[in-house]
Design a protein around this motif. Sequence first.
Motif: not given
Length: 114
Positions: A3-11, A100-103, A108-113
């Motif tokens: 899982t790779i997730a971007w929260d708008g500030t951190h990857l 704003r967020r992406f994974a 990926k679904h859990y990271a976005i949630m």
Amino acid sequence: MTTIAWDGTHLAADKMAVWGELRHAVTKIHRLRDGSLAGGSGELAFILAVIDWLNAGADPAAFPAHQRDEKDWQPVMRITTSGRIELYERTPYPVVSESRRFAIGSGKHYAIMA
């Protein structure tokens, strides 16, 4: 199971890789020469080839051939220095997300949630 997730500030990414029945820690997020960040989900050797291609200037003619394989391509996410989200799949032309967020990856679904 990456899982790779971007929260708008951190990857962020996990570090687990599996070869057969053995687990290893690997780096899944890489800073590119232009300052952007990139990481992928799937077979690490293929992902690293895409990262090398991005570092070399992303010439469409030099896009790694394995990425064009209909059944065996690996998603690679790039976050530019301006925060633009680019997803490379089977072509050298990224899908640009305006979210704003992406994974990407199996979680990926859990990271976005989250």
